[in-house]
Design a protein around this motif. Structure first.
Motif, PDB file in Angstrom:
ATOM      1  N   VAL A 248      11.469  -0.353   1.078  1.00  0.00           N
ATOM      2  CA  VAL A 248      11.289   0.976   2.031  1.00  0.00           C
ATOM      3  C   VAL A 248      12.506   2.159   1.385  1.00  0.00           C
ATOM      4  CG1 VAL A 248      12.475   2.453   3.652  1.00  0.00           C
ATOM      5  CG2 VAL A 248      11.954   0.294   4.152  1.00  0.00           C
ATOM      6  N   LYS A 249      13.471   1.910   0.748  1.00  0.00           N
ATOM      7  CA  LYS A 249      14.338   2.581  -0.456  1.00  0.00           C
ATOM      8  C   LYS A 249      13.159   2.842  -2.228  1.00  0.00           C
ATOM      9  CE  LYS A 249      18.716   1.152  -0.195  1.00  0.00           C
ATOM     10  NZ  LYS A 249      20.339   0.954  -0.293  1.00  0.00           N
ATOM     11  N   GLN A 250      12.468   1.826  -2.543  1.00  0.00           N
ATOM     12  CA  GLN A 250      11.745   1.779  -3.444  1.00  0.00           C
ATOM     13  C   GLN A 250      10.335   2.234  -3.340  1.00  0.00           C
ATOM     14  OE1 GLN A 250      10.220  -2.265  -6.262  1.00  0.00           O
ATOM     15  NE2 GLN A 250      11.635  -3.001  -4.334  1.00  0.00           N
ATOM     16  N   ALA A 251       9.459   2.504  -2.283  1.00  0.00           N
ATOM     17  CA  ALA A 251       8.673   3.348  -1.337  1.00  0.00           C
ATOM     18  C   ALA A 251       9.174   5.474  -1.855  1.00  0.00           C
ATOM     19  CB  ALA A 251       8.084   3.241  -0.310  1.00  0.00           C
TER      20      ALA A 251
ATOM     21  N   GLU B 254       4.598   9.613  -6.529  1.00  0.00           N
ATOM     22  CA  GLU B 254       3.191   9.614  -6.088  1.00  0.00           C
ATOM     23  C   GLU B 254       3.149   8.917  -5.004  1.00  0.00           C
ATOM     24  OE1 GLU B 254      -1.256   7.875  -7.589  1.00  0.00           O
ATOM     25  OE2 GLU B 254       0.345   7.690  -8.225  1.00  0.00           O
ATOM     26  N   LEU B 255       3.614   8.286  -4.366  1.00  0.00           N
ATOM     27  CA  LEU B 255       3.443   7.727  -3.231  1.00  0.00           C
ATOM     28  C   LEU B 255       3.432   8.525  -1.928  1.00  0.00           C
ATOM     29  CD1 LEU B 255       2.215   4.595  -1.583  1.00  0.00           C
ATOM     30  CD2 LEU B 255       4.436   4.315  -1.973  1.00  0.00           C
ATOM     31  N   LYS B 256       4.913   9.042  -2.319  1.00  0.00           N
ATOM     32  CA  LYS B 256       6.001  10.408  -1.576  1.00  0.00           C
ATOM     33  C   LYS B 256       4.631  11.119  -1.618  1.00  0.00           C
ATOM     34  CE  LYS B 256      10.366  11.626  -1.192  1.00  0.00           C
ATOM     35  NZ  LYS B 256      11.342  11.730  -1.585  1.00  0.00           N
ATOM     36  N   ASN B 257       4.482  11.724  -2.146  1.00  0.00           N
ATOM     37  CA  ASN B 257       3.639  12.926  -2.496  1.00  0.00           C
ATOM     38  C   ASN B 257       2.125  12.635  -0.817  1.00  0.00           C
ATOM     39  OD1 ASN B 257       5.723  14.513  -3.305  1.00  0.00           O
ATOM     40  ND2 ASN B 257       4.289  14.561  -5.418  1.00  0.00           N
ATOM     41  N   LYS B 258       1.493  11.376  -1.791  1.00  0.00           N
ATOM     42  CA  LYS B 258      -0.049  11.416  -0.748  1.00  0.00           C
ATOM     43  C   LYS B 258       0.463  11.105   0.481  1.00  0.00           C
ATOM     44  CE  LYS B 258      -2.652  10.132  -4.856  1.00  0.00           C
ATOM     45  NZ  LYS B 258      -2.711   8.600  -5.464  1.00  0.00           N
ATOM     46  N   LYS B 259       1.504  10.782   0.417  1.00  0.00           N
ATOM     47  CA  LYS B 259       1.657  10.118   2.216  1.00  0.00           C
ATOM     48  C   LYS B 259       2.427  10.737   2.992  1.00  0.00           C
ATOM     49  CE  LYS B 259      -1.228   7.175   2.750  1.00  0.00           C
ATOM     50  NZ  LYS B 259      -2.590   7.155   3.453  1.00  0.00           N
ATOM     51  N   GLY B 260       2.799  11.899   2.761  1.00  0.00           N
ATOM     52  CA  GLY B 260       4.241  12.437   2.853  1.00  0.00           C
ATOM     53  C   GLY B 260       5.200  11.378   3.615  1.00  0.00           C
ATOM     54  N   LEU B 261       5.623  10.923   3.420  1.00  0.00           N
ATOM     55  CA  LEU B 261       6.539   9.212   3.220  1.00  0.00           C
ATOM     56  C   LEU B 261       8.015  10.064   3.923  1.00  0.00           C
ATOM     57  CD1 LEU B 261       7.129   6.794   0.842  1.00  0.00           C
ATOM     58  CD2 LEU B 261       6.104   6.646   3.006  1.00  0.00           C
ATOM     59  N   ASN B 262       8.451   9.481   5.462  1.00  0.00           N
ATOM     60  CA  ASN B 262       9.708   9.914   5.598  1.00  0.00           C
ATOM     61  C   ASN B 262      10.312   9.193   6.457  1.00  0.00           C
ATOM     62  OD1 ASN B 262      11.321  11.234   7.041  1.00  0.00           O
ATOM     63  ND2 ASN B 262      10.982  12.926   7.335  1.00  0.00           N
TER      64      ASN B 262
ATOM     65  N   PHE C 125       6.725  -5.385  -3.575  1.00  0.00           N
ATOM     66  CA  PHE C 125       6.722  -4.043  -3.429  1.00  0.00           C
ATOM     67  C   PHE C 125       5.171  -3.828  -3.949  1.00  0.00           C
ATOM     68  CE2 PHE C 125       6.595   0.591  -5.164  1.00  0.00           C
ATOM     69  CZ  PHE C 125       7.068   0.959  -4.264  1.00  0.00           C
ATOM     70  N   ILE C 126       4.381  -3.943  -4.428  1.00  0.00           N
ATOM     71  CA  ILE C 126       3.275  -3.705  -5.082  1.00  0.00           C
ATOM     72  C   ILE C 126       1.971  -4.318  -4.288  1.00  0.00           C
ATOM     73  CG2 ILE C 126       1.017  -3.910  -7.064  1.00  0.00           C
ATOM     74  CD1 ILE C 126       3.851  -2.981  -7.622  1.00  0.00           C
TER      75      ILE C 126
ATOM     76  N   ARG D  48       2.998  -1.063  -1.721  1.00  0.00           N
ATOM     77  CA  ARG D  48       2.344   0.407  -1.822  1.00  0.00           C
ATOM     78  C   ARG D  48       1.188   0.065  -1.297  1.00  0.00           C
ATOM     79  NH1 ARG D  48       0.474   3.135  -6.142  1.00  0.00           N
ATOM     80  NH2 ARG D  48       1.397   4.887  -7.330  1.00  0.00           N
ATOM     81  N   GLU D  49       0.140  -1.026  -2.133  1.00  0.00           N
ATOM     82  CA  GLU D  49      -1.238  -0.862  -1.398  1.00  0.00           C
ATOM     83  C   GLU D  49      -1.195  -0.811  -0.045  1.00  0.00           C
ATOM     84  OE1 GLU D  49      -2.192  -4.960  -2.974  1.00  0.00           O
ATOM     85  OE2 GLU D  49      -2.195  -4.131  -5.115  1.00  0.00           O
ATOM     86  N   PHE D  50      -0.598  -1.415   0.929  1.00  0.00           N
ATOM     87  CA  PHE D  50      -0.703  -1.512   1.540  1.00  0.00           C
ATOM     88  C   PHE D  50      -0.248   0.131   2.259  1.00  0.00           C
ATOM     89  CE2 PHE D  50       1.164  -1.401   6.490  1.00  0.00           C
ATOM     90  CZ  PHE D  50       0.040  -2.413   7.294  1.00  0.00           C
ATOM     91  N   LEU D  51       0.115   0.714   2.664  1.00  0.00           N
ATOM     92  CA  LEU D  51       0.622   2.279   2.440  1.00  0.00           C
ATOM     93  C   LEU D  51      -0.183   2.932   2.152  1.00  0.00           C
ATOM     94  CD1 LEU D  51       4.865   2.354   1.477  1.00  0.00           C
ATOM     95  CD2 LEU D  51       3.381   1.973   3.639  1.00  0.00           C
ATOM     96  N   LEU D  52      -1.003   2.746   1.018  1.00  0.00           N
ATOM     97  CA  LEU D  52      -2.158   3.483  -0.394  1.00  0.00           C
ATOM     98  C   LEU D  52      -2.981   3.666   1.090  1.00  0.00           C
ATOM     99  CD1 LEU D  52      -1.261   3.238  -3.463  1.00  0.00           C
ATOM    100  CD2 LEU D  52      -1.473   5.433  -2.019  1.00  0.00           C
ATOM    101  N   GLU D  53      -3.526   2.867   1.816  1.00  0.00           N
ATOM    102  CA  GLU D  53      -4.490   2.272   2.564  1.00  0.00           C
ATOM    103  C   GLU D  53      -4.196   2.963   4.129  1.00  0.00           C
ATOM    104  OE1 GLU D  53      -5.383  -1.531   1.857  1.00  0.00           O
ATOM    105  OE2 GLU D  53      -6.254  -1.293   0.446  1.00  0.00           O
TER     106      GLU D  53
END
Length: 429
Positions: A195-198, A203-211, A419-420, A423-428
């Motif tokens: 979670v911390k790495q995400a 880029e991931l934070k911005n694309k997916k609006g992570l919280n 994490f790789i 990351r793929e899972f989160l982007l999809e």
């Protein structure tokens, strides 16, 4: 409400930003710039209010005019729309503060549901929010149910495969819809690291609006302050001058909230930080060396955390208030002693579960006859049905909220702590 990043104190944010960001730069925790204080007269008035009215006044002290008080009260009323804390006596001077009468039978319902209401209130646009969080047991269920079917919110929960109870897993891995769960081959600390790495991936934070909906989110933490005031209001007047509270600790959010209640002016005499064999903090308080070991799996699985996220907030509060950290009570209990304590509580006509049993044992060991003690009951014994029935040789009946999910299929994905791949899972997603 202004907050600053504990790792980068020049990063300052509003309450709304802190709720939406979850973490600051370099995964820093947000901490209140101002620590409000209530006087004795105001405290007396607060203690005479009902839970919703009092909680509104307390949270308004922190949040200020960012959220109009009538809107804040509505959020709190919707969040705390279940049976509040209850006090169950165990000995003449020891009682359990039961915090597990919410929809997912754990204290996490207070913080998770308040966060969901606040995020919904703040998110008036069309942006999609992705809640990414790790759980060692009860957070997952509380967060999943709080955000279930909520528009414009996706929830992804990581948990250590095979290291939470079956019924804990059933509570949040059977929902589907906007809730996705991933069983990770590893410990809770591995999940938390992912979670911390995400959150460190811009880029991931911005694309997916992570919280994040862990207790690192300031909205969850502030909500938990409220039940300490409720506990104080519920205990008899003669006990209020000499109160010790023992808190079962995993990520240390619950203890942080209690200390913030004390900082506000609630006259709690002392706290005990109670851990299982994952005793990083007790060892640190004893020898002043921060030395996390490999996480050990125990029967008190929600406390199987070797690197507690909220500890920097505890240290910051003690520093800001000029309190002596060495005066914080602490201790750890292994599984063998936990089992013995569960039997001891049963003989006292109180059926408990492992986390509360640890808090009870350390409280009983440390307080005098002249002190009144509360230990926090953080989860319903039914969530650990198999363990409790085996140890106590009793039948634990399942509450409706658990029984309705008992036979549903698990919908979890399975992943190595990579994490790789995450990351793929989160982007999809």
């Amino acid at each position: 409400m202004n907050l600053y990043n504990l790792k980068h104190k020049n990063e300052k944010v509003s309450f709304a930003q802190a709720v939406k960001f979850g973490l600051g730069f370099n995964q820093g925790l947000f901490f209140p710039n101002d620590l409000p204080i209530i006087n004795n007269k105001e405290l007396k008035n607060l203690l005479n209010m009902n839970f919703i009215e009092r909680s509104t006044k307390i949270l308004n002290k922190f949040i200020g005019d960012e959220i109009p008080i009538k809107d804040l009260k509505k959020c709190i009323k919707n969040a705390f729309s279940f049976s509040g804390p209850k006090i169950k006596p165990v000995l003449d001077n020891i009682a359990c503060l039961e915090l597990f009468h919410g929809p997912t039978l754990a204290f996490k319902d207070f913080g998770a549901r308040f966060m969901a209401q606040i995020l919904s209130y703040l998110n008036q646009g069309n942006e999609i929010v992705t809640i990414l969080t790790a759980t060692s047991g009860d957070t997952g269920a509380a967060v999943a149910h709080a955000f279930y079917k909520m528009p414009k919110v996706r929830v992804i929960i990581l948990y250590p495969k095979g290291k939470i109870s079956i019924l804990q897993e059933k509570m949040f891995c059977t929902l589907g819809k906007n809730i996705k769960t991933i069983a990770i081959d590893g410990s809770f600390d591995d999940c938390q690291s992912l979670v911390k790495q995400a959150f460190n991936d811009q880029e991931l934070k911005n694309k997916k609006g992570l919280n994040s909906a862990n207790s690192i989110n300031i909205s969850r933490l502030l909500a938990q302050i409220c039940y300490y005031f409720e506990a104080f209001a519920l205990i008899p007047e003669e006990y209020k001058k000499n109160l010790t509270i023992s808190v079962p600790c995993g990520n240390f959010g619950n203890l942080t909230a209690g200390l913030l209640a004390k900082s506000l002016g609630l006259p709690i005499k002392s706290f005990i930080a109670a851990t299982n064999a994952n005793d990083t903090v007790p060892r640190f308080l004893k020898n002043n060396i921060w030395d996390p070991k490999k996480t050990i799996s125990t029967i008190s699985n929600a406390m199987d955390i070797s690197q507690p996220n909220n500890w920097p907030r505890v240290e910051e509060l003690f520093k800001r208030k000029k309190w002596n950290l060495k005066k914080l009570g602490y201790g750890s209990i292994n599984d063998k002693k936990t089992i013995q304590t569960l039997v001891e509580l049963k003989n006292l006509k109180y059926v408990s579960e492992p986390h509360a049993a640890i808090a009870y044992k350390l409280l009983k060991n440390k307080i005098s006859d002249k002190t009144y003690g509360l230990f926090l009951g953080t989860a319903h014994p039914a969530k650990f049905q198999e363990t409790i029935e085996k140890i106590l040789k009793v039948k634990i009946s399942l509450p409706v909220s658990l029984k309705s999910r008992e036979n549903l299929p698990l919908l979890s994905y399975h992943m190595k702590p990579d994490f790789i791949k995450l990351r793929e899972f989160l982007l999809e997603a």
